[in-house]
Design a protein around this motif. Structure first.
Motif, PDB file in Angstrom:
ATOM      1  N   PRO A  48      23.127  41.973 -50.159  1.00 22.11           N
ATOM      2  CA  PRO A  48      23.132  42.498 -51.744  1.00 22.11           C
ATOM      3  C   PRO A  48      22.870  44.185 -51.687  1.00 22.11           C
ATOM      4  CG  PRO A  48      22.692  40.945 -51.778  1.00 22.11           C
ATOM      5  CD  PRO A  48      22.018  40.668 -51.036  1.00 22.11           C
ATOM      6  N   ALA A  49      23.520  45.074 -51.874  1.00 27.08           N
ATOM      7  CA  ALA A  49      23.171  46.626 -52.323  1.00 27.08           C
ATOM      8  C   ALA A  49      21.692  47.100 -52.716  1.00 27.08           C
ATOM      9  CB  ALA A  49      24.204  47.930 -52.933  1.00 27.08           C
ATOM     10  N   GLU A  50      21.243  46.154 -53.624  1.00 25.44           N
ATOM     11  CA  GLU A  50      19.997  46.580 -54.697  1.00 25.44           C
ATOM     12  C   GLU A  50      18.516  46.509 -53.210  1.00 25.44           C
ATOM     13  OE1 GLU A  50      21.511  42.807 -55.668  1.00 25.44           O
ATOM     14  OE2 GLU A  50      22.219  44.236 -55.840  1.00 25.44           O
ATOM     15  N   ILE A  51      19.035  45.362 -51.915  1.00 20.48           N
ATOM     16  CA  ILE A  51      17.789  45.353 -51.318  1.00 20.48           C
ATOM     17  C   ILE A  51      17.730  46.577 -50.152  1.00 20.48           C
ATOM     18  CG2 ILE A  51      17.266  43.980 -48.849  1.00 20.48           C
ATOM     19  CD1 ILE A  51      18.185  41.475 -50.463  1.00 20.48           C
ATOM     20  N   ALA A  52      17.088  47.038 -49.612  1.00 18.96           N
ATOM     21  CA  ALA A  52      16.552  48.072 -48.710  1.00 18.96           C
ATOM     22  C   ALA A  52      16.566  47.809 -47.611  1.00 18.96           C
ATOM     23  CB  ALA A  52      15.366  49.729 -49.984  1.00 18.96           C
ATOM     24  N   VAL A  53      16.618  48.134 -46.829  1.00 19.47           N
ATOM     25  CA  VAL A  53      16.378  47.624 -45.897  1.00 19.47           C
ATOM     26  C   VAL A  53      16.007  49.082 -44.462  1.00 19.47           C
ATOM     27  CG1 VAL A  53      17.604  47.423 -43.409  1.00 19.47           C
ATOM     28  CG2 VAL A  53      18.567  46.370 -44.726  1.00 19.47           C
ATOM     29  N   SER A  78       1.822  54.044 -43.166  1.00 18.85           N
ATOM     30  CA  SER A  78       1.558  54.986 -44.544  1.00 18.85           C
ATOM     31  C   SER A  78       2.995  55.669 -44.969  1.00 18.85           C
ATOM     32  CB  SER A  78       0.852  56.170 -44.338  1.00 18.85           C
ATOM     33  OG  SER A  78       1.372  57.177 -43.391  1.00 18.85           O
ATOM     34  N   GLU A  79       3.973  55.882 -44.444  1.00 17.08           N
ATOM     35  CA  GLU A  79       5.150  56.162 -44.714  1.00 17.08           C
ATOM     36  C   GLU A  79       6.766  55.113 -45.343  1.00 17.08           C
ATOM     37  OE1 GLU A  79       7.718  57.794 -40.869  1.00 17.08           O
ATOM     38  OE2 GLU A  79       6.248  59.865 -41.276  1.00 17.08           O
ATOM     39  N   LEU A  80       6.448  53.987 -44.379  1.00 21.51           N
ATOM     40  CA  LEU A  80       6.509  52.917 -45.060  1.00 21.51           C
ATOM     41  C   LEU A  80       5.831  51.986 -47.014  1.00 21.51           C
ATOM     42  CD1 LEU A  80       8.356  49.286 -45.815  1.00 21.51           C
ATOM     43  CD2 LEU A  80       6.479  48.854 -43.998  1.00 21.51           C
ATOM     44  N   SER A  81       4.832  52.378 -46.919  1.00 16.79           N
ATOM     45  CA  SER A  81       4.324  51.727 -48.454  1.00 16.79           C
ATOM     46  C   SER A  81       4.697  53.618 -48.958  1.00 16.79           C
ATOM     47  CB  SER A  81       2.308  52.589 -47.979  1.00 16.79           C
ATOM     48  OG  SER A  81       1.778  52.424 -49.137  1.00 16.79           O
ATOM     49  N   ASP A  82       4.989  54.347 -48.723  1.00 19.85           N
ATOM     50  CA  ASP A  82       5.075  55.418 -49.619  1.00 19.85           C
ATOM     51  C   ASP A  82       6.301  54.946 -50.038  1.00 19.85           C
ATOM     52  OD1 ASP A  82       2.922  56.452 -49.599  1.00 19.85           O
ATOM     53  OD2 ASP A  82       3.863  58.897 -48.157  1.00 19.85           O
ATOM     54  N   PHE A  83       7.568  54.505 -49.262  1.00 16.76           N
ATOM     55  CA  PHE A  83       8.823  54.129 -49.517  1.00 16.76           C
ATOM     56  C   PHE A  83       9.114  52.930 -50.671  1.00 16.76           C
ATOM     57  CE2 PHE A  83      12.713  52.068 -49.323  1.00 16.76           C
ATOM     58  CZ  PHE A  83      14.137  52.639 -49.085  1.00 16.76           C
ATOM     59  N   ALA A  84       8.302  52.095 -50.265  1.00 17.61           N
ATOM     60  CA  ALA A  84       7.674  51.063 -51.092  1.00 17.61           C
ATOM     61  C   ALA A  84       7.598  51.773 -52.530  1.00 17.61           C
ATOM     62  CB  ALA A  84       7.006  50.329 -50.496  1.00 17.61           C
ATOM     63  N   HIS A  85       6.644  52.298 -52.719  1.00 17.77           N
ATOM     64  CA  HIS A  85       5.957  52.629 -53.908  1.00 17.77           C
ATOM     65  C   HIS A  85       7.028  52.996 -54.814  1.00 17.77           C
ATOM     66  CE1 HIS A  85       2.279  51.666 -52.628  1.00 17.77           C
ATOM     67  NE2 HIS A  85       1.222  51.989 -53.793  1.00 17.77           N
ATOM     68  N   LEU A  86       7.706  54.675 -54.657  1.00 15.53           N
ATOM     69  CA  LEU A  86       8.966  54.459 -54.927  1.00 15.53           C
ATOM     70  C   LEU A  86       9.837  53.938 -55.227  1.00 15.53           C
ATOM     71  CD1 LEU A  86       9.578  58.450 -52.528  1.00 15.53           C
ATOM     72  CD2 LEU A  86       8.816  58.116 -55.165  1.00 15.53           C
ATOM     73  N   LEU A  87      10.572  52.711 -54.229  1.00 19.92           N
ATOM     74  CA  LEU A  87      11.402  51.791 -54.579  1.00 19.92           C
ATOM     75  C   LEU A  87      10.715  50.999 -56.327  1.00 19.92           C
ATOM     76  CD1 LEU A  87      13.896  50.496 -53.362  1.00 19.92           C
ATOM     77  CD2 LEU A  87      12.409  48.941 -52.287  1.00 19.92           C
ATOM     78  N   ASN A  88       9.764  50.799 -55.840  1.00 22.58           N
ATOM     79  CA  ASN A  88       8.621  49.621 -56.922  1.00 22.58           C
ATOM     80  C   ASN A  88       8.935  50.825 -58.505  1.00 22.58           C
ATOM     81  OD1 ASN A  88       7.970  48.028 -58.353  1.00 22.58           O
ATOM     82  ND2 ASN A  88       5.802  48.888 -58.213  1.00 22.58           N
TER      83      ASN A  88
END
Length: 93
Positions: A48-53, A78-88
């Motif tokens: 599904p498009a809403e799942i970030a890869v 740390s970049e993954l963490s930043d991306f996850a925070h932005l996604l959330n």
């Protein structure tokens, strides 16, 4: 973590069962680039498009960003963490 060297169908099934917001693929080594590109793009096409890869790891082939579908490439956790925070944050807005 689902383990290493899993077939794409296992990721698709896990995504259907668990409905994550994000899938992180850590790539250590690629034996066959053509197969890797085809299978990784098939994964993204079937999710599904809403799942970030998100891709990471030292084994990402050169110029992969030109041949792969993905939401982000992270060179460090740390970049993954930043991306996850932005996604959330974007899902909360």
């Amino acid at each position: 973590s689902l383990g290493c060297e899993l077939p794409v169908n296992s990721f698709i099934k896990a995504a259907q069962d668990h409905q994550p917001a994000l899938i992180w693929l850590s790539i250590s080594a690629v034996q066959d680039e053509a197969t890797f590109f085809a299978e990784q793009n098939r994964l993204v096409d079937q999710l599904p498009a809403e799942i970030a890869v998100v891709l990471g790891g030292r084994g990402i082939p050169d110029r992969a960003e030109e041949r792969l579908q993905y939401s982000a490439i992270c060179g460090a956790l740390s970049e993954l963490s930043d991306f996850a925070h932005l996604l959330n944050a974007s899902k909360s807005a």
